[in-house]
Design an enzyme around this catalytic site. Structure first.
Site, PDB file in Angstrom:
ATOM      1  N   GLU A 265       0.845  -1.202   0.000  1.00 47.43           N
ATOM      2  CA  GLU A 265       0.000   0.000   0.000  1.00 47.43           C
ATOM      3  C   GLU A 265       0.875   1.245   0.000  1.00 47.43           C
ATOM      4  O   GLU A 265       1.629   1.444   0.952  1.00 47.43           O
ATOM      5  CB  GLU A 265      -0.918  -0.003   1.229  1.00 47.43           C
ATOM      6  CG  GLU A 265      -1.902  -1.161   1.203  1.00 47.43           C
ATOM      7  CD  GLU A 265      -2.813  -1.238   2.426  1.00 47.43           C
ATOM      8  OE1 GLU A 265      -2.738  -0.346   3.301  1.00 47.43           O
ATOM      9  OE2 GLU A 265      -3.588  -2.197   2.513  1.00 47.43           O
ATOM     10  N   HIS A 284      -7.306   1.984   1.739  1.00 48.49           N
ATOM     11  CA  HIS A 284      -7.338   1.642   3.178  1.00 48.49           C
ATOM     12  C   HIS A 284      -8.050   2.738   4.005  1.00 48.49           C
ATOM     13  O   HIS A 284      -7.478   3.313   4.921  1.00 48.49           O
ATOM     14  CB  HIS A 284      -5.902   1.420   3.697  1.00 48.49           C
ATOM     15  CG  HIS A 284      -5.854   0.467   4.867  1.00 48.49           C
ATOM     16  ND1 HIS A 284      -4.873  -0.462   5.053  1.00 48.49           N
ATOM     17  CD2 HIS A 284      -6.683   0.309   5.931  1.00 48.49           C
ATOM     18  CE1 HIS A 284      -5.089  -1.150   6.161  1.00 48.49           C
ATOM     19  NE2 HIS A 284      -6.191  -0.697   6.713  1.00 48.49           N
TER      20      HIS A 284
HETATM   21  P1  NAD Z   1     -12.060  -9.520  15.383  1.00 46.49           P
HETATM   22  O1  NAD Z   1     -10.873 -10.054  16.101  1.00 46.49           O
HETATM   23  O2  NAD Z   1     -13.200  -8.987  16.192  1.00 46.49           O
HETATM   24  O3  NAD Z   1     -12.659 -10.651  14.420  1.00 46.49           O
HETATM   25  C1  NAD Z   1     -11.886 -11.495  13.643  1.00 46.49           C
HETATM   26  C2  NAD Z   1     -12.650 -12.810  13.485  1.00 46.49           C
HETATM   27  O4  NAD Z   1     -11.923 -13.643  12.582  1.00 46.49           O
HETATM   28  C3  NAD Z   1     -12.786 -13.592  14.806  1.00 46.49           C
HETATM   29  O5  NAD Z   1     -14.151 -13.877  15.080  1.00 46.49           O
HETATM   30  C4  NAD Z   1     -11.989 -14.870  14.556  1.00 46.49           C
HETATM   31  O6  NAD Z   1     -12.537 -15.999  15.194  1.00 46.49           O
HETATM   32  C5  NAD Z   1     -12.090 -14.990  13.032  1.00 46.49           C
HETATM   33  N1  NAD Z   1     -11.085 -15.869  12.461  1.00 46.49           N
HETATM   34  C6  NAD Z   1      -9.804 -16.068  12.852  1.00 46.49           C
HETATM   35  N2  NAD Z   1      -9.211 -16.984  12.063  1.00 46.49           N
HETATM   36  C7  NAD Z   1     -10.147 -17.364  11.154  1.00 46.49           C
HETATM   37  C8  NAD Z   1     -10.141 -18.293  10.079  1.00 46.49           C
HETATM   38  N3  NAD Z   1      -9.059 -19.009   9.774  1.00 46.49           N
HETATM   39  N4  NAD Z   1     -11.267 -18.409   9.341  1.00 46.49           N
HETATM   40  C9  NAD Z   1     -12.378 -17.687   9.623  1.00 46.49           C
HETATM   41  N5  NAD Z   1     -12.440 -16.825  10.647  1.00 46.49           N
HETATM   42  C10 NAD Z   1     -11.338 -16.669  11.401  1.00 46.49           C
HETATM   43  O7  NAD Z   1     -11.523  -8.431  14.380  1.00 46.49           O
HETATM   44  P2  NAD Z   1     -12.364  -7.306  13.605  1.00 46.49           P
HETATM   45  O8  NAD Z   1     -12.410  -6.072  14.425  1.00 46.49           O
HETATM   46  O9  NAD Z   1     -13.634  -7.895  13.115  1.00 46.49           O
HETATM   47  O10 NAD Z   1     -11.369  -7.023  12.384  1.00 46.49           O
HETATM   48  C11 NAD Z   1     -11.176  -7.977  11.347  1.00 46.49           C
HETATM   49  C12 NAD Z   1      -9.993  -7.546  10.500  1.00 46.49           C
HETATM   50  O11 NAD Z   1     -10.337  -6.350   9.776  1.00 46.49           O
HETATM   51  C13 NAD Z   1      -8.766  -7.103  11.328  1.00 46.49           C
HETATM   52  O12 NAD Z   1      -7.964  -8.163  11.683  1.00 46.49           O
HETATM   53  C14 NAD Z   1      -8.068  -6.140  10.412  1.00 46.49           C
HETATM   54  O13 NAD Z   1      -7.098  -6.837   9.682  1.00 46.49           O
HETATM   55  C15 NAD Z   1      -9.157  -5.637   9.498  1.00 46.49           C
HETATM   56  N6  NAD Z   1      -9.415  -4.197   9.663  1.00 46.49           N
HETATM   57  C16 NAD Z   1      -9.322  -3.397   8.565  1.00 46.49           C
HETATM   58  C17 NAD Z   1      -9.609  -2.041   8.661  1.00 46.49           C
HETATM   59  C18 NAD Z   1      -9.570  -1.134   7.457  1.00 46.49           C
HETATM   60  O14 NAD Z   1      -9.316   0.049   7.616  1.00 46.49           O
HETATM   61  N7  NAD Z   1      -9.828  -1.625   6.270  1.00 46.49           N
HETATM   62  C19 NAD Z   1      -9.945  -1.496   9.899  1.00 46.49           C
HETATM   63  C20 NAD Z   1     -10.052  -2.345  11.001  1.00 46.49           C
HETATM   64  C21 NAD Z   1      -9.777  -3.694  10.861  1.00 46.49           C
END
Ligand code: NAD
Length: 310
Positions: A265, A284
């Site tokens: 990025e 992003h």
């Molecule tokens: P979170 O920890 O609440 O949820 C992540 C979920 O993924 C959990 O329920 C976990 O059990 C599940 N998981 C883990 N391994 C897995 C697998 N192999 N298969 C299926 N599910 C699986 O996190 P969140 O707050 O929901 O955020 C998710 C992701 O979004 C973050 O890790 C981050 O990378 C991304 N994010 C991106 C932005 C952005 O600006 N685009 C902002 C915030 C977060």
């Protein structure tokens, strides 16, 4: 001293800086206005910096080792794949992320990308800007199968909104245990990823990038998707094998991919995937709303103060 790296933090810095200054901390800001390199972090944080509020800037083992006074890292956001968590733990550095602060914003962006993909909004609107009037037929989201990979904070916010739109929602998440949520919103879980990929009209990724999940979307898993499938990725670029995605989109093996994240990025100049008409990429911005930025700034500041008080 405290180092604060995220650029968007500055919008709420007065409130957050006051909290830190009231505790006697001196603040070092990122004046470069972009993600810092490893060398820049070392230069800013190797002298008496006890805490860092970090964005997506890299904190691998060698950086952590050279920041000798570092006692706590507070993530301005959720994903911690830019931090060597194991080495930090060995060095006795505390870490906390700002859980839930940007879930609604990212979920809304995922839904926006679904509409953008289903109605070809980026190319259609760009055509009008060039004084064209090209119209193409898209499709409705209502009654479509939405498969969510990951049902955490963001996945659940997407699920609620999708149910409101009349979509049929299924979640694949091997660690999911909020069964009350499933019942309340009439959502099902699917135990096997291939089944979810085969059934879904739209697939949206909401899981962290870990050793287990990197390359989850690859040649084999793309083959399972419908030829009209829309893939949404607001999580991390590393979840998708971009060469495989390029091939699948270029050959119309799936319909459209819309992402807010990328392996590098910004992408390299001339990147072939970025140039494809059925690939949409935003820079992003999932968490870039006034509401989320304020919450991330305040919660990450409070988390840092609490960790340093331990
Ligand atoms: P979170 O920890 O609440 O949820 C992540 C979920 O993924 C959990 O329920 C976990 O059990 C599940 N998981 C883990 N391994 C897995 C697998 N192999 N298969 C299926 N599910 C699986 O996190 P969140 O707050 O929901 O955020 C998710 C992701 O979004 C973050 O890790 C981050 O990378 C991304 N994010 C991106 C932005 C952005 O600006 N685009 C902002 C915030 C977060």
């Amino acid at each position: 001293k405290i180092l604060i790296t995220p650029k968007s933090f500055k919008n709420f810095k007065e409130k957050a800086h006051k909290l830190l200054q009231d505790q006697g901390y001196e603040i070092i800001e990122n004046h470069l206005g972009r993600t810092l390199t490893e060398e820049e972090i070392i230069e800013l944080a190797n002298d008496n910096v006890v805490g860092i509020i970090i964005g997506i800037d890299p904190l691998p083992a060698n950086v952590l080792e050279q920041c000798k006074s570092l006692r706590a890292i507070s993530k301005y956001g959720v994903g911690m794949d830019n931090i060597d968590l194991k080495r930090a733990d060995e060095l006795g550095i505390l870490i906390k992320n700002a859980v839930g602060t940007n879930s609604i914003s990212v979920a809304e962006h995922a839904i926006a990308l679904m509409f953008a993909a289903a109605r070809h909004l980026p190319s259609i609107a760009a055509g009008v800007k060039a004084y064209g009037w090209e119209r193409s037929i898209g499709f409705e989201l209502t009654n479509k199968n939405l498969g969510l990979v990951g049902g955490g904070q963001i996945g659940k916010e997407v699920a609620k909104r999708a149910v409101g739109l009349g979509m049929k929602v299924a979640i694949y998440d091997p660690y999911f245990n909020d069964f009350e949520f499933l019942e309340k919103y009439n959502i099902q879980t699917i135990d096997e990823l291939p089944e979810l990929l085969k059934e879904s009209d739209i697939i949206s990724l909401h899981l962290p990038a870990t050793e287990e999940t990197k390359g989850l979307i690859n040649v084999e898993t793309l083959k399972l998707m419908k030829p009209t499938a829309i893939l949404i990725n607001t999580s991390r670029g590393e979840l998708v094998d971009e060469a495989a995605l390029y091939h699948a989109l270029a050959n119309q093996e799936i319909g459209v991919a819309a992402q807010d994240v990328y392996s590098s990025e910004p992408p390299e100049q001339g990147d072939l995937l970025v140039a494809l008409p059925n690939f949409i990429l935003t820079p992003h911005i999932g968490a870039f709303t006034h509401e989320a930025v304020e919450q991330m700034a305040m919660v990450s500041t409070e988390n840092l103060i609490n960790m340093l008080a331990q």
